[in-house]
Scaffold this motif. Structure first.
Motif, short mmCIF file in Angstrom:
data_model
loop_
_atom_site.label_atom_id
_atom_site.label_comp_id
_atom_site.label_asym_id
_atom_site.label_seq_id
_atom_site.Cartn_x
_atom_site.Cartn_y
_atom_site.Cartn_z
N GLU A 52 1.08 -0.93 0.36
CA GLU A 52 -0.36 0.00 -0.17
C GLU A 52 0.66 1.08 0.20
O GLU A 52 2.26 0.91 0.09
CB GLU A 52 -0.51 0.03 1.47
CG GLU A 52 0.37 -0.22 2.28
CD GLU A 52 -0.76 -0.35 3.92
OE1 GLU A 52 -2.43 -0.29 3.80
OE2 GLU A 52 -0.62 -0.48 5.06
N TYR A 103 -3.97 5.20 3.94
CA TYR A 103 -3.62 4.60 3.23
C TYR A 103 -4.47 4.28 1.82
O TYR A 103 -5.75 4.77 2.46
CB TYR A 103 -3.03 3.06 3.85
CG TYR A 103 -4.31 2.38 3.78
CD1 TYR A 103 -5.04 1.66 3.40
CD2 TYR A 103 -5.45 2.64 5.04
CE1 TYR A 103 -5.96 1.07 3.50
CE2 TYR A 103 -6.46 2.30 5.75
CZ TYR A 103 -6.15 1.04 4.82
OH TYR A 103 -8.02 0.17 5.01
N THR A 117 -4.56 1.22 -1.44
CA THR A 117 -3.98 0.35 -1.91
C THR A 117 -4.49 -0.59 -3.20
O THR A 117 -4.71 -1.06 -3.67
CB THR A 117 -5.16 -1.37 -1.30
OG1 THR A 117 -6.57 -0.71 -1.41
CG2 THR A 117 -5.04 -1.58 -0.08
#
Length: 76
Positions: free
Chosen positions: A53, A64, A66
């Motif tokens: 990530e 974050y 992904t």
């Protein structure tokens, strides 16, 4: 942490003129394309690629992604 990271065949950076935007380049920084624009995460300060990530410190905390920086989720 840097304001630009290499992830796969792309460079990702915090937009120099608008820190609420993330841009990417597939030609070593010759051209930049908008990847994310929004105020949800606040102003980006630093980026880090941890392998699975992308982490970002922002004016609203740690976030974050992904999906290569297309969307951001608040950590914790």
């Amino acid at each position: 942490m840097p304001q630009m990271i290499k992830r796969g065949n792309e460079l990702l950076r915090i937009c120099p003129s608008t820190p609420t935007k993330i841009e990417y380049s597939t030609n070593d920084g010759r051209n930049w394309i908008l990847r994310y624009s929004g105020s949800f995460a606040g102003s980006f300060e630093d980026l880090l690629d941890n392998g699975k990530e992308i982490l970002a410190t922002t004016s609203k905390g740690i976030f974050y992604s992904t999906n290569e920086g297309r969307s951001w989720i608040k950590r914790g």
